[in-house]
Design an enzyme around this catalytic site. Structure first.
Site, PDB file in Angstrom:
ATOM      1  N   TYR A 195      37.118  40.755  53.230  1.00 50.20           N
ATOM      2  CA  TYR A 195      36.168  40.195  52.251  1.00 50.20           C
ATOM      3  C   TYR A 195      34.755  40.718  52.541  1.00 50.20           C
ATOM      4  CZ  TYR A 195      32.976  36.605  50.408  1.00 50.20           C
ATOM      5  OH  TYR A 195      31.933  35.951  49.796  1.00 50.20           O
TER       6      TYR A 195
HETATM    7  N1  LIG Z   1      32.570  30.316  49.500  1.00 46.86           N
HETATM    8  C1  LIG Z   1      31.484  30.627  50.184  1.00 46.86           C
HETATM    9  O1  LIG Z   1      31.083  29.933  51.133  1.00 46.86           O
HETATM   10  C2  LIG Z   1      30.687  31.857  49.782  1.00 46.86           C
HETATM   11  C3  LIG Z   1      29.588  32.227  50.552  1.00 46.86           C
HETATM   12  C4  LIG Z   1      28.805  33.293  50.135  1.00 46.86           C
HETATM   13  C5  LIG Z   1      29.110  33.973  48.962  1.00 46.86           C
HETATM   14  N2  LIG Z   1      30.198  33.615  48.231  1.00 46.86           N
HETATM   15  C6  LIG Z   1      30.445  34.364  46.979  1.00 46.86           C
HETATM   16  O2  LIG Z   1      29.829  33.668  45.908  1.00 46.86           O
HETATM   17  C7  LIG Z   1      30.420  34.090  44.673  1.00 46.86           C
HETATM   18  C8  LIG Z   1      30.654  32.931  43.734  1.00 46.86           C
HETATM   19  O3  LIG Z   1      31.188  31.827  44.416  1.00 46.86           O
HETATM   20  P1  LIG Z   1      31.840  30.605  43.612  1.00 46.86           P
HETATM   21  O4  LIG Z   1      32.088  29.526  44.582  1.00 46.86           O
HETATM   22  O5  LIG Z   1      31.088  30.362  42.367  1.00 46.86           O
HETATM   23  O6  LIG Z   1      33.243  31.291  43.258  1.00 46.86           O
HETATM   24  P2  LIG Z   1      34.424  30.797  42.315  1.00 46.86           P
HETATM   25  O7  LIG Z   1      34.173  29.443  41.787  1.00 46.86           O
HETATM   26  O8  LIG Z   1      35.686  31.053  43.092  1.00 46.86           O
HETATM   27  O9  LIG Z   1      34.318  31.817  41.107  1.00 46.86           O
HETATM   28  C9  LIG Z   1      34.773  33.121  41.183  1.00 46.86           C
HETATM   29  C10 LIG Z   1      35.224  33.501  39.791  1.00 46.86           C
HETATM   30  O10 LIG Z   1      35.692  34.851  39.815  1.00 46.86           O
HETATM   31  C11 LIG Z   1      36.707  34.919  38.845  1.00 46.86           C
HETATM   32  N3  LIG Z   1      37.588  36.065  39.005  1.00 46.86           N
HETATM   33  C12 LIG Z   1      38.538  36.283  39.941  1.00 46.86           C
HETATM   34  N4  LIG Z   1      39.192  37.418  39.670  1.00 46.86           N
HETATM   35  C13 LIG Z   1      38.660  37.913  38.529  1.00 46.86           C
HETATM   36  C14 LIG Z   1      38.939  39.047  37.734  1.00 46.86           C
HETATM   37  N5  LIG Z   1      39.897  39.905  38.051  1.00 46.86           N
HETATM   38  N6  LIG Z   1      38.204  39.238  36.622  1.00 46.86           N
HETATM   39  C15 LIG Z   1      37.250  38.361  36.253  1.00 46.86           C
HETATM   40  N7  LIG Z   1      36.934  37.271  36.963  1.00 46.86           N
HETATM   41  C16 LIG Z   1      37.649  37.046  38.083  1.00 46.86           C
HETATM   42  C17 LIG Z   1      37.496  33.622  38.989  1.00 46.86           C
HETATM   43  O11 LIG Z   1      38.188  33.413  37.796  1.00 46.86           O
HETATM   44  P3  LIG Z   1      39.174  32.143  37.544  1.00 46.86           P
HETATM   45  O12 LIG Z   1      38.248  31.014  37.230  1.00 46.86           O
HETATM   46  O13 LIG Z   1      40.005  32.586  36.399  1.00 46.86           O
HETATM   47  O14 LIG Z   1      39.916  31.943  38.844  1.00 46.86           O
HETATM   48  C18 LIG Z   1      36.375  32.630  39.249  1.00 46.86           C
HETATM   49  O15 LIG Z   1      35.964  31.994  38.065  1.00 46.86           O
HETATM   50  C19 LIG Z   1      31.687  34.838  45.044  1.00 46.86           C
HETATM   51  O16 LIG Z   1      31.418  36.226  44.930  1.00 46.86           O
HETATM   52  C20 LIG Z   1      31.873  34.483  46.521  1.00 46.86           C
HETATM   53  O17 LIG Z   1      32.545  35.499  47.206  1.00 46.86           O
HETATM   54  C21 LIG Z   1      30.986  32.576  48.614  1.00 46.86           C
END
Ligand SMILES: NC(=O)c1ccc[n+]([C@@H]2O[C@H](COP(=O)([O-])OP(=O)(O)OC[C@H]3O[C@@H](n4cnc5c(N)ncnc54)[C@H](OP(=O)(O)O)[C@@H]3O)[C@@H](O)[C@H]2O)c1
Length: 226
Positions: free
Chosen positions: A135
């Site tokens: 990741y």
């Molecule tokens: N979790 C952490 O602590 C953390 C820390 C730092 C940064 N981040 C980053 O922050 C960002 C946003 O986080 P979040 O919590 O808002 O994430 P999230 O709720 O998991 O949202 C990610 C979205 O990406 C979509 N997605 C997945 N595959 C896709 C594809 N092939 N085409 C189009 N869309 C697709 C998902 O669609 P579906 O709704 O259909 O599943 C989901 O809506 C991510 O990039 C994550 O890596 C996370």
């Protein structure tokens, strides 16, 4: 402004869309599944089908054409394996950059992640599982691709995300330490970055902290130009 958000049904994306549409901006929420359209429309955005793993840049460019800025807020998610980290977290971000270039959209905000520097140069941080390393590598590759482009990019690296309510205050700087931050504050920072063109060309780390969001963005911009 008209803003296209990739990963438009994600948590940060929906919060960002809500902030933007409530003040009168237009948001195109790119989602891979139109069954999420009602939830997206409840945030005031327009849902458009766009699967970053199956479409090409020309098709995506046609979808986002006419937008003033794009935000990459997609992610393969916690239950995905190594191949989808590369396909979505790197490949999706690169595809969006290709599409933005083709559509003549210069402004690009990339939601990256704290910790990516720990894998620079192929390093493997100790005590970190292989999927998380993949990741971080995917996020770093997306950043490096974007930073090499002639676009008005900003990279935002949040720490661990929480669903706590917005604090309205943050710590934002190129070297902010590890920590947690509510997704709602990430959304507010994204909006403030859109409003501050001088944040183009900056890489900023974000955690919870004491500084009001608008002030934090101004301070980060001034520090970047010093
Ligand atoms: N979790 C952490 O602590 C953390 C820390 C730092 C940064 N981040 C980053 O922050 C960002 C946003 O986080 P979040 O919590 O808002 O994430 P999230 O709720 O998991 O949202 C990610 C979205 O990406 C979509 N997605 C997945 N595959 C896709 C594809 N092939 N085409 C189009 N869309 C697709 C998902 O669609 P579906 O709704 O259909 O599943 C989901 O809506 C991510 O990039 C994550 O890596 C996370």
């Amino acid at each position: 402004m008209r803003i296209a958000i990739a990963g438009g049904h994600g948590k940060i994306a929906l919060l960002t869309a809500g902030l933007l549409t409530r003040r009168g901006d237009e948001v195109l929420a790119l989602t891979r599944n139109l069954e999420h359209a009602a939830e997206i429309e409840a945030a005031g955005a327009t849902a458009v089908e766009a699967d970053l793993e199956t479409m090409d840049a020309a098709a995506l460019a046609a979808v986002i054409q006419g937008s003033d800025a794009v935000i990459f807020a997609a992610g393969a998610g916690p239950n995905s394996g190594i191949p989808r980290k590369d396909a979505v977290d790197r490949g999706g971000a690169v595809l969006l950059a290709d599409a933005a270039s083709q559509a003549g959209i210069r402004r690009y905000l990339l939601v990256s992640s704290m910790g990516v520097e720990s894998v620079r140069g192929g390093a493997t941080p100790e005590g970190v599982g292989e999927v998380f390393v993949a990741y971080l590598r995917a996020k770093l590759a997306a950043e490096d691709d974007l930073r090499a482009r002639d676009l008005d990019w900003t990279v935002l690296r949040p720490g661990s995300l929480t669903d706590d309510p917005a604090a309205g205050t943050v710590q934002l700087s190129p070297d902010a330490p590890r920590g947690a931050v509510p997704r709602a504050d990430v959304a507010a920072v994204l909006v403030a970055l859109l409003d501050e063109p001088r944040s183009a060309g900056t890489v900023l780390q974000l955690i919870g902290g004491p500084t009001p969001v608008a002030e934090a963005v101004q301070a980060a911009v001034l520090a970047g130009s010093a």
